[in-house]
Design a protein around this motif. Sequence first.
Motif, PDB file in Angstrom:
ATOM      1  N   PHE A  59       0.816  -1.216   0.000  1.00 50.07           N
ATOM      2  CA  PHE A  59       0.000   0.000   0.000  1.00 50.07           C
ATOM      3  C   PHE A  59       0.843   1.256   0.000  1.00 50.07           C
ATOM      4  O   PHE A  59       0.417   2.298  -0.467  1.00 50.07           O
ATOM      5  CB  PHE A  59      -1.048   0.013   1.120  1.00 50.07           C
TER       6      PHE A  59
ATOM      7  N   TYR B 100      -6.652   8.287   9.195  1.00 48.88           N
ATOM      8  CA  TYR B 100      -7.940   7.961   8.586  1.00 48.88           C
ATOM      9  C   TYR B 100      -8.828   7.371   9.673  1.00 48.88           C
ATOM     10  O   TYR B 100      -8.420   6.444  10.375  1.00 48.88           O
ATOM     11  CB  TYR B 100      -7.750   6.961   7.432  1.00 48.88           C
TER      12      TYR B 100
ATOM     13  N   GLN C 120      -8.394  -6.983   6.222  1.00 43.84           N
ATOM     14  CA  GLN C 120      -8.656  -6.158   5.038  1.00 43.84           C
ATOM     15  C   GLN C 120      -9.055  -4.736   5.425  1.00 43.84           C
ATOM     16  O   GLN C 120      -8.602  -3.775   4.818  1.00 43.84           O
ATOM     17  CB  GLN C 120      -9.758  -6.799   4.181  1.00 43.84           C
ATOM     18  N   LEU C 121      -9.883  -4.603   6.452  1.00 42.83           N
ATOM     19  CA  LEU C 121     -10.297  -3.275   6.914  1.00 42.83           C
ATOM     20  C   LEU C 121      -9.096  -2.483   7.420  1.00 42.83           C
ATOM     21  O   LEU C 121      -8.957  -1.293   7.141  1.00 42.83           O
ATOM     22  CB  LEU C 121     -11.356  -3.414   8.011  1.00 42.83           C
ATOM     23  N   LYS C 122      -8.225  -3.149   8.143  1.00 47.35           N
ATOM     24  CA  LYS C 122      -7.033  -2.504   8.673  1.00 47.35           C
ATOM     25  C   LYS C 122      -6.115  -2.043   7.537  1.00 47.35           C
ATOM     26  O   LYS C 122      -5.616  -0.916   7.545  1.00 47.35           O
ATOM     27  CB  LYS C 122      -6.303  -3.482   9.590  1.00 47.35           C
ATOM     28  N   LEU C 123      -5.893  -2.886   6.540  1.00 44.78           N
ATOM     29  CA  LEU C 123      -5.044  -2.505   5.416  1.00 44.78           C
ATOM     30  C   LEU C 123      -5.634  -1.344   4.620  1.00 44.78           C
ATOM     31  O   LEU C 123      -4.918  -0.442   4.197  1.00 44.78           O
ATOM     32  CB  LEU C 123      -4.806  -3.705   4.496  1.00 44.78           C
ATOM     33  N   THR C 124      -6.948  -1.367   4.432  1.00 50.35           N
ATOM     34  CA  THR C 124      -7.612  -0.270   3.723  1.00 50.35           C
ATOM     35  C   THR C 124      -7.437   1.038   4.491  1.00 50.35           C
ATOM     36  O   THR C 124      -7.154   2.092   3.903  1.00 50.35           O
ATOM     37  CB  THR C 124      -9.104  -0.576   3.521  1.00 50.35           C
ATOM     38  N   ALA C 125      -7.593   0.987   5.806  1.00 52.89           N
ATOM     39  CA  ALA C 125      -7.431   2.182   6.629  1.00 52.89           C
ATOM     40  C   ALA C 125      -5.993   2.700   6.556  1.00 52.89           C
ATOM     41  O   ALA C 125      -5.770   3.916   6.444  1.00 52.89           O
ATOM     42  CB  ALA C 125      -7.821   1.869   8.072  1.00 52.89           C
TER      43      ALA C 125
ATOM     44  N   ARG D  97      -3.911   2.243   4.104  1.00 57.33           N
ATOM     45  CA  ARG D  97      -3.687   2.759   2.751  1.00 57.33           C
ATOM     46  C   ARG D  97      -4.216   4.199   2.630  1.00 57.33           C
ATOM     47  O   ARG D  97      -3.555   5.060   2.065  1.00 57.33           O
ATOM     48  CB  ARG D  97      -4.368   1.860   1.737  1.00 57.33           C
ATOM     49  N   ARG D  98      -5.376   4.439   3.184  1.00 60.72           N
ATOM     50  CA  ARG D  98      -5.945   5.799   3.122  1.00 60.72           C
ATOM     51  C   ARG D  98      -5.148   6.777   3.977  1.00 60.72           C
ATOM     52  O   ARG D  98      -4.961   7.930   3.588  1.00 60.72           O
ATOM     53  CB  ARG D  98      -7.410   5.764   3.520  1.00 60.72           C
TER      54      ARG D  98
END
Length: 177
Positions: free
Chosen positions: A51, A124, A137-142, A144-145
Amino acid sequence: MGYRRWSGAILGILLAGCGYQPATNYQKRVLGEEIGLKYRVSADNPEEGAFLRDGLIENIYTVLNDQLGEGGSVIKVSVSRMEVTPLDYDRNGYPILYRSEVELEVEVEGIDKKIRHYRATGSYDFATTPEGVINHQLKLTAFRRATSTAIRKLLAKIAVDGYRKGKGGGTGMGGSS
């Protein structure tokens, strides 16, 4: 229709007359036309490399108009801190709102071969289900943002250095925040 056209023309004249330049013009004074990208990945968290790379490429393409290459300047980035902290809890005491934070350590070798050091942070905020479970997945998305936010701040700091370079002042140091 005519009103919009005239108001757009007047606004353009006013902005040009006051010396407005897009931030990318100032960033190009430091970075030039092509940017080489290097990033360090922690052995503790190898997912960060994906990310971090994607966030850098996405933001450089978006902000600097496809300048990624093997060119004159080099941006070296590493993550110095990543964390998730709860911000709010439901009535049963389970966390329902979190903040992910990322801190980047950045070294930029500009087209003038001058080395500049920056620190940029991004965050974020995100909500979870009432059970307060954060999946991978939620942690990685957060993260990344949060990384994208930090990179936008980094590019703003580079623009400030480019402005100072054009004015003949400043040290070329991005500072921290």
